[in-house]
Each structure stands twice: as structure tokens, then as C-alpha cells.
Design a protein around this motif. Sequence first.
Motif, PDB file in Angstrom:
ATOM      1  N   GLN A 105       1.008 -19.474 -40.702  1.00 22.39           N
ATOM      2  CA  GLN A 105       0.922 -20.635 -39.817  1.00 22.39           C
ATOM      3  C   GLN A 105      -0.450 -20.767 -39.153  1.00 22.39           C
ATOM      4  N   TRP A 106      -1.103 -19.621 -38.910  1.00 21.82           N
ATOM      5  CA  TRP A 106      -2.417 -19.667 -38.276  1.00 21.82           C
ATOM      6  C   TRP A 106      -3.425 -20.433 -39.136  1.00 21.82           C
ATOM      7  N   ALA A 107      -3.187 -20.473 -40.448  1.00 26.65           N
ATOM      8  CA  ALA A 107      -4.126 -21.136 -41.352  1.00 26.65           C
ATOM      9  C   ALA A 107      -4.160 -22.645 -41.140  1.00 26.65           C
ATOM     10  N   PHE A 108      -3.167 -23.166 -40.439  1.00 27.75           N
ATOM     11  CA  PHE A 108      -3.115 -24.606 -40.193  1.00 27.75           C
ATOM     12  C   PHE A 108      -3.898 -25.016 -38.938  1.00 27.75           C
ATOM     13  N   VAL A 109      -4.461 -24.032 -38.233  1.00 28.89           N
ATOM     14  CA  VAL A 109      -5.254 -24.343 -37.044  1.00 28.89           C
ATOM     15  C   VAL A 109      -6.479 -25.159 -37.453  1.00 28.89           C
ATOM     16  N   ARG A 110      -6.741 -26.221 -36.738  1.00 32.08           N
ATOM     17  CA  ARG A 110      -7.850 -27.114 -37.094  1.00 32.08           C
ATOM     18  C   ARG A 110      -9.111 -26.833 -36.284  1.00 32.08           C
ATOM     19  N   PHE A 111      -9.011 -25.927 -35.304  1.00 32.32           N
ATOM     20  CA  PHE A 111     -10.171 -25.508 -34.511  1.00 32.32           C
ATOM     21  C   PHE A 111     -10.485 -24.062 -34.879  1.00 32.32           C
TER      22      PHE A 111
ATOM     23  N   ARG B  55     -21.787  -6.324 -38.510  1.00 31.75           N
ATOM     24  CA  ARG B  55     -22.031  -7.447 -39.396  1.00 31.75           C
ATOM     25  C   ARG B  55     -21.189  -7.378 -40.659  1.00 31.75           C
ATOM     26  N   GLU B  56     -20.928  -6.177 -41.161  1.00 31.33           N
ATOM     27  CA  GLU B  56     -20.118  -6.026 -42.370  1.00 31.33           C
ATOM     28  C   GLU B  56     -18.691  -6.509 -42.128  1.00 31.33           C
ATOM     29  N   GLN B  57     -18.075  -6.022 -41.068  1.00 31.47           N
ATOM     30  CA  GLN B  57     -16.690  -6.406 -40.800  1.00 31.47           C
ATOM     31  C   GLN B  57     -16.593  -7.882 -40.442  1.00 31.47           C
ATOM     32  N   PHE B  58     -17.559  -8.359 -39.660  1.00 24.92           N
ATOM     33  CA  PHE B  58     -17.544  -9.769 -39.291  1.00 24.92           C
ATOM     34  C   PHE B  58     -17.662 -10.656 -40.522  1.00 24.92           C
ATOM     35  N   SER B  59     -18.578 -10.319 -41.429  1.00 25.70           N
ATOM     36  CA  SER B  59     -18.777 -11.118 -42.632  1.00 25.70           C
ATOM     37  C   SER B  59     -17.522 -11.132 -43.496  1.00 25.70           C
ATOM     38  N   SER B  60     -16.899  -9.979 -43.658  1.00 23.75           N
ATOM     39  CA  SER B  60     -15.668  -9.911 -44.452  1.00 23.75           C
ATOM     40  C   SER B  60     -14.548 -10.706 -43.791  1.00 23.75           C
ATOM     41  N   PHE B  61     -14.480 -10.622 -42.462  1.00 35.78           N
ATOM     42  CA  PHE B  61     -13.447 -11.355 -41.740  1.00 35.78           C
ATOM     43  C   PHE B  61     -13.582 -12.859 -41.965  1.00 35.78           C
ATOM     44  N   VAL B  62     -14.807 -13.385 -41.815  1.00 36.75           N
ATOM     45  CA  VAL B  62     -15.002 -14.824 -41.965  1.00 36.75           C
ATOM     46  C   VAL B  62     -14.771 -15.254 -43.415  1.00 36.75           C
ATOM     47  N   ASP B  63     -15.284 -14.476 -44.361  1.00 42.76           N
ATOM     48  CA  ASP B  63     -15.064 -14.794 -45.774  1.00 42.76           C
ATOM     49  C   ASP B  63     -13.573 -14.917 -46.074  1.00 42.76           C
ATOM     50  N   ASN B  64     -12.807 -13.922 -45.642  1.00 41.14           N
ATOM     51  CA  ASN B  64     -11.383 -13.899 -45.948  1.00 41.14           C
ATOM     52  C   ASN B  64     -10.613 -14.946 -45.161  1.00 41.14           C
ATOM     53  N   LEU B  65     -11.055 -15.194 -43.934  1.00 44.36           N
ATOM     54  CA  LEU B  65     -10.403 -16.225 -43.130  1.00 44.36           C
ATOM     55  C   LEU B  65     -10.525 -17.594 -43.800  1.00 44.36           C
ATOM     56  N   LEU B  66     -11.729 -17.932 -44.221  1.00 48.07           N
ATOM     57  CA  LEU B  66     -11.944 -19.244 -44.842  1.00 48.07           C
ATOM     58  C   LEU B  66     -11.256 -19.334 -46.197  1.00 48.07           C
ATOM     59  N   LEU B  67     -11.242 -18.208 -46.934  1.00 49.29           N
ATOM     60  CA  LEU B  67     -10.551 -18.202 -48.214  1.00 49.29           C
ATOM     61  C   LEU B  67      -9.059 -18.409 -48.022  1.00 49.29           C
ATOM     62  N   ARG B  68      -8.490 -17.699 -47.066  1.00 46.91           N
ATOM     63  CA  ARG B  68      -7.057 -17.806 -46.813  1.00 46.91           C
ATOM     64  C   ARG B  68      -6.692 -19.230 -46.363  1.00 46.91           C
ATOM     65  N   ARG B  69      -7.546 -19.786 -45.491  1.00 50.23           N
ATOM     66  CA  ARG B  69      -7.279 -21.121 -44.989  1.00 50.23           C
ATOM     67  C   ARG B  69      -7.475 -22.169 -46.085  1.00 50.23           C
ATOM     68  N   ASP B  70      -8.346 -21.880 -47.016  1.00 46.10           N
ATOM     69  CA  ASP B  70      -8.634 -22.826 -48.088  1.00 46.10           C
ATOM     70  C   ASP B  70      -7.401 -23.097 -48.940  1.00 46.10           C
ATOM     71  N   HIS B  71      -6.479 -22.140 -48.969  1.00 48.90           N
ATOM     72  CA  HIS B  71      -5.280 -22.296 -49.785  1.00 48.90           C
ATOM     73  C   HIS B  71      -4.377 -23.409 -49.275  1.00 48.90           C
ATOM     74  N   VAL B  72      -4.454 -23.725 -47.979  1.00 51.30           N
ATOM     75  CA  VAL B  72      -3.611 -24.793 -47.453  1.00 51.30           C
ATOM     76  C   VAL B  72      -4.287 -26.156 -47.591  1.00 51.30           C
TER      77      VAL B  72
END
Length: 381
Positions: A170-176, A188-205
Motif C-alpha cells: 500500500q505504501w507504493a501508492f503514496v504520491r508524495f 551512500r551505499e545503503q541510501f542509493s540501494s534504498f532509493v533504487d529499490n523504492l522507485l523500482l517497487r513503486r514502478d510496478h503500480v
Amino acid sequence: MDELGVIEEGVDWRNRLAQDIRDGMIHDIWFNLQKKLPTTASTTLVDLKKVAPRIEERIYAIAFDFGDYLRRFSLRKDDLEYSRPIVQLNNFLGVHQLYQLIPAEGNVQGNPSSSISDQVSPDNHKDPSHPCEVDRISDLPNDLIRHIISSLSMQEAVCTSVLSHRWVDQWAFVRFIDVDIDWFDKDREQFSSFVDNLLLRRDHVNLPMDTFQLHSFAIDRASSWIDHAIKHNAQVIRFAEYKRWEPFYLDPELVVFSSQHLKTLELNNAVLGTIVSDQLNNSCPALQNLLLVHCLIETQAISSSSLKNLGIIDCSLLKDLSIWTPSLVSLHIEDRGHGDSLLRTSYQITSAVTLIDASNVTTMDLTAYVKQVHVLLDPYH
């Protein structure tokens, strides 16, 4: 240039400046940039061998003679040598757990066959046979769940994935979308992986986003993240590079500012180059608000026909700037000049700003240190 390295007066010093001198300057900057990054962090996230030549090219372009070229390099070198390395603290509670909540390409915690929903086992839910043990949180309608999540910060929203099956994605539907490297104590490593995966996961919706807000630190791929937001019809984009690092280079090969939806763009400690500026001027017809803070402005023109509010705060103008924005109603150019860093001083030149059409401007605040400001109330008469 004579045998002592002195360029004779009246000679075009740039044509006489040997390439090996420029290469030496680039190498010195590259070496000092490496020392400024955390020793425990990967340097693969930013190509310092591209950053160093960009710094040299700027100084080469704005220096008025060879002595000025050397002086500005000395300032940049001092800034890099005497500023403390940027330390990674690694003491933020829950960072690792937060990172693991978002799987890369459907994976969680390194398990190629598991997903978040797989890890929320039915056995972990309350026994519905007892009235006090009913899993009521899973019975909430999707609209209500998403409304609740929309009031949370991004990291809190991601953590709701573990509440129940219904809440997994459900978090993937957040628009902000708001992500900040400070959550990871500059890791920087963890942050970069977090953002990459966040956008990838959200992209599925496959949902648009309203706002994309990003605070980054020396990660080239941030240009791609901004491009992702543009392609998902973000109306507001706010980007800030870590203030103790170099102004972020918006790479035209990774981000294209072409959008029918973008209304607000705010950049902090970034470079506004000619290519990006041209795209904002010509390919973002809905753009109304542009705020530049602590930026390097390399372009010579801001000419968006839709722009209504323009703010240029504590920026370094590397060239004279023309502002031709017929819809403009508010202009704020400010240089507070408090605690100027060696970095800012090394890029400082006396620039002129020309406001070509001020016929619709109702609010104007010009307190910047520039050579002169020309204001043409109506260029057509």
C-alpha cells in the motif's frame, strides 16, 4: 609562456596554457576529492574523474588571466584540503531494517524466492475465532489505508509493510515521495540501494507522483532518479545536494526536463547548465515556480514563457544572465554573503543580470552582489 611558466602580458593566456598544466590541476583536484569522501564509503557512486575536469573547466572559463586561474585553483585546493572528511556515523537505529523492507526486483533480505507478503505469515495474525483477536487492520478499505499512509513520512510508510498482507504494497501508492540521506547518516551505499529499490517497487503500480523530494550526497544516479520522477508526471521536484559537497551536476545524459506536468522545481547546491536551462525554457510549459539556492548558474538565459515566480538565492553566476519571462510576477535575487566558503569565492565573478520584461512583475527583491541589474519594464515600447 616563458620558461618560468609566465604568460606574457597581452597574450591570450588560454591559447598558451599547456595541456599538461591543466591535467596537473585536474589530478590535484581529483586526489583531494577522494580524501574528502568518507573512507568507508564506496566511491563508485560518483565518478570523481568526471567531477574534477568540470571544476577545472569552470575555473578555466571564468579566470581573466593565468594568475587568476592559479589563485582560484589555490582557493579550491585549500577548501578541499582543509575541510574535514565527511564522516559516516552509522548509528541510525532501524536503517538496516528499513532498507530490508524494500526488495530489489522482488527479493527481500537476500532470499530470491520471498517477498514481503511471504514473510507476513497467516500464522502471525490474530485468531479470528476470538472477538478480541480479529485482524481488523486488514479489513480496512484500500482508500482509508492509503489515506493513513499518506500522512506518514516515507520511511514510516515503508514500515507499514509488515502490519498485514493487505498493507504489504500500500505504501507504493503514496504520491508524495520524500527521501533523505540523513536517514542513513550519510551511508551512500545503503541510501542509493534504498532509493533504487523504492522507485523500482513503486514502478510496478504504474502510478503518477505529485511530489518528489530528494536530499542526496555525491551520487551520480540522482539524475536518473529525478528523470524517473519527471517521467511519472511529478508536479513538484525538490532536490538538494549535501552542502559540504560539490554542486550537483544534472547530467543531460541521465535526466531530461521535458514535462507537461512539472509546475515547481527547486534546486539546492546544484549546477544549472545550458542544456538543462534550455529544456526548462522550452520543454516544460507548465513550469511556474523556479527556486535556485546555493547553485552554480552556468546558463546565460532563463526564458520560460510560463514562469511566474523566480528565486535566485546565494547563487554563483558564472556568466551574465538574461531573464526573459513575460509571465513573471515575482522575482527574488538575494546574496546574503554570510560566511562565504572558499568554494564560492573560487567561482565568484562580477556578473550582470538583465530582466528583459518586467511588465507583469508585482514583487521584486534584488539584493544580490552583481555588477549591475538592468530592468526593462516593457521591451516592446
